[in-house]
Enzyme design. Structure first.
Site, PDB file in Angstrom:
ATOM      1  N   HIS A 272      98.923  25.033 -22.626  1.00  0.00           N
ATOM      2  CA  HIS A 272      97.830  26.010 -22.718  1.00  0.00           C
ATOM      3  C   HIS A 272      98.369  27.387 -22.349  1.00  0.00           C
ATOM      4  CE1 HIS A 272      93.955  23.416 -22.704  1.00  0.00           C
ATOM      5  NE2 HIS A 272      94.893  22.906 -23.495  1.00  0.00           N
TER       6      HIS A 272
ATOM      7  N   TYR B  82      86.096  28.619 -18.003  1.00  0.00           N
ATOM      8  CA  TYR B  82      85.473  28.738 -16.678  1.00  0.00           C
ATOM      9  C   TYR B  82      84.229  29.606 -16.867  1.00  0.00           C
ATOM     10  CZ  TYR B  82      89.797  27.065 -14.443  1.00  0.00           C
ATOM     11  OH  TYR B  82      90.884  26.307 -14.048  1.00  0.00           O
TER      12      TYR B  82
ATOM     13  N   PRO C 298      88.857  22.842  -6.336  1.00  0.00           N
ATOM     14  CA  PRO C 298      89.659  22.703  -7.562  1.00  0.00           C
ATOM     15  C   PRO C 298      89.517  23.864  -8.558  1.00  0.00           C
ATOM     16  CG  PRO C 298      87.919  21.069  -7.502  1.00  0.00           C
ATOM     17  CD  PRO C 298      87.895  21.766  -6.198  1.00  0.00           C
TER      18      PRO C 298
ATOM     19  N   LYS D  64      94.797  23.923  -8.116  1.00  0.00           N
ATOM     20  CA  LYS D  64      95.959  24.018  -7.236  1.00  0.00           C
ATOM     21  C   LYS D  64      96.265  22.738  -6.458  1.00  0.00           C
ATOM     22  CE  LYS D  64      97.071  27.923  -8.521  1.00  0.00           C
ATOM     23  NZ  LYS D  64      97.989  27.682  -9.648  1.00  0.00           N
TER      24      LYS D  64
ATOM     25  N   TYR E 298      97.519  31.676 -11.356  1.00  0.00           N
ATOM     26  CA  TYR E 298      97.050  30.478 -12.061  1.00  0.00           C
ATOM     27  C   TYR E 298      98.234  29.656 -12.593  1.00  0.00           C
ATOM     28  CZ  TYR E 298      93.944  27.488 -14.799  1.00  0.00           C
ATOM     29  OH  TYR E 298      93.254  26.401 -15.295  1.00  0.00           O
TER      30      TYR E 298
END
Ligand code: FAS
Ligand code: PHB
Length: 393
Positions: free
Chosen positions: A75, A204, A296, A300, A388
């Site tokens: 991704h 998100y 979450p 991580k 990220y």
């Protein structure tokens, strides 16, 4: 009493314990992994889904990268859906080519267990009452029960990879242990379902109805989450209600993209930030969830466990190769420096994206402003992207 002598005794056959055992084995260092549950339980747990490149590299070092390369989904970005608009955060563009790989923790665990057994590794399931002894000496021991028989594992070092509810953190005296914790006023209701992803990458979503995350395990299995009250009763959430809530928390122009399907796993995960310091006491070293928990939202948890194992395996290899204790003596400080950076990022992502309820109006406005700034500033998006994809070890 069955007695085994090994170099490193490892409690827990989750990603941390299994990856550590595999990396030590590659360096010719013996270990015994003691797992409380049975193999089916460990391989059946549904957890993380996003791997940082550093974690992927470690899995390759451990010799378990083949299926990950075949089946993992690269991704290059993620999406934020805010105020009815979906914006892509181009991770590769913002970080000079770095990305993440979507590959379920369940698959990581299966690959590591298979590798341990094919290497002839000493991996024991159904170990009851694992107890830690003599960690302040140079002859620490583990004892446990299997059926009617008692067993003892004599070792040089013990790695506490037994997760949040295991015994190793409790082995640190109260006079030594410092705990930092924040509990959030919500949880995540997660589903696994046979359906295609909403779009090609994760979404998100910050929404007045609550946070939602649209993730996946493959192009035919999705992993979606909705923010819920911490003590949510799954009985109140039939599949249709979950699918409708997931649809409503998407931007209007995206709602038609949500495809439903057979839900085959449903669970509620509580949300907390937690750190135990130090991560070492005598010959006992903590790694992974035994030492820290992150919400979450920043993907991580599993990656932090891998980071701890990177530092601990290097320290142990250097000790056995060169009688060098520097890595062991520096382990806790080194691991915690990276843990706290991931804690900050996970807390920041969680605070920015979740609905904390009407009593938090000022904070809600600040979070909305923060999100608007992030999505309008390359500098802010770059900071998000580099956290990220994973900070360097
Ligand atoms: P684990 O908890 O995975 O493994 C610990 C092992 O020790 C377990 O197998 C346990 O059975 C064993 N054990 C415990 N007590 C023992 C004893 N007394 N004796 C012997 N063995 C014992 N992270 C993400 O990045 N993204 C996510 O979406 C995500 N979702 C999650 C959902 C849930 C429900 C949970 C609980 C966690 C989630 N996490 C997520 C975090 C998760 O992935 C952890 O970070 C990861 O499992 C950490 O791995 P370990 O440290 O190996 O701990
Ligand atoms: C998941 O796919 O389980 C997942 C992905 C990203 C997150 C959390 C969970 O931040």
């Amino acid at each position: 009493m069955g007695v085994t002598r090994t170099q490193v005794g490892i409690i827990g056959a989750g990603p941390a314990g299994l990856l550590l055992a595999q990396l030590l084995d590659k360096a010719g260092i013996s270990s015994v992994v003691l797992e409380r549950r049975d193999r089916a339980y460990v391989e059946g747990r549904i957890r993380a889904g996003v791997l940082e490149q550093g974690t992927v590299d470690l899995l390759h070092q451990a010799g378990v990268g083949a299926r990950l390369d075949r089946e993992g989904l690269i991704h290059k970005g993620i999406y934020f859906s805010v105020q009815d608009r979906r914006t892509q955060i181009d991770l590769e563009d913002l970080t000079g080519g770095k990305h993440v790989v979507v590959y379920g923790q369940t698959e990581v665990t299966k690959d590591l267990i298979a590798a341990r057994f094919s290497a002839g590794g000493d991996l024991r399931f159904d170990c009851e009452g694992v107890a830690i002894h003599d960690v302040e000496t140079d002859r620490p021991r583990l004892t446990y029960q299997s059926g009617e028989e008692r067993h003892e594992v004599q070792c040089d070092f013990i790695a506490g990879c037994d997760g949040f509810h295991g015994p190793s953190r409790e082995a640190l005296p109260a006079s030594v242990l410092n705990v930092y914790e924040r509990v959030y006023p919500f949880g995540w209701l997660g589903i696994l379902a046979e359906a295609p992803p909403v779009v090609d990458e994760l979404i998100y979503s910050r929404h007045p109805r609550g946070f939602a995350l649209y993730s996946m395990r493959s192009m035919s299995v999705v992993r979606h989450y909705i923010q819920c009250v911490p003590d949510t009763d799954l009985e109140d959430w039939p599949d249709d209600r979950i699918w409708e809530e997931l649809r409503l928390r998407l931007a209007p122009e995206d709602q038609h993209l949500l495809k439903t399907g057979r839900v085959f796993e449903k669970s509620v995960t509580p949300m907390r930030s937690f750190v135990a310091e130090p991560m070492r006491f005598g010959r006992l070293f903590l790694a992974g969830d035994a030492a820290h928990i992150v919400p979450p939202t920043g993907a991580k948890g599993l990656n932090l466990a891998a980071g701890d194992v990177h530092y601990l395996s290097r320290a142990l290899i250097s000790f056995y190769a060169n009688n060098d204790v520097a890595g062991l003596d520096g382990y806790s400080q080194t691991a915690l420096a990276r843990v706290w950076k991931a804690q900050r990022f996970s807390w920041w992502m969680t605070s920015m994206l979740h609905n904390f309820g009407p009593s938090q109006d000022f904070d809600a406005r600040v979070c909305e402003a923060e999100l608007a700034y992030v999505l309008s500033s390359r500098a802010a998006m770059t900071s998000l992207a580099e956290n990220y994809v994973g900070l360097p070890f």
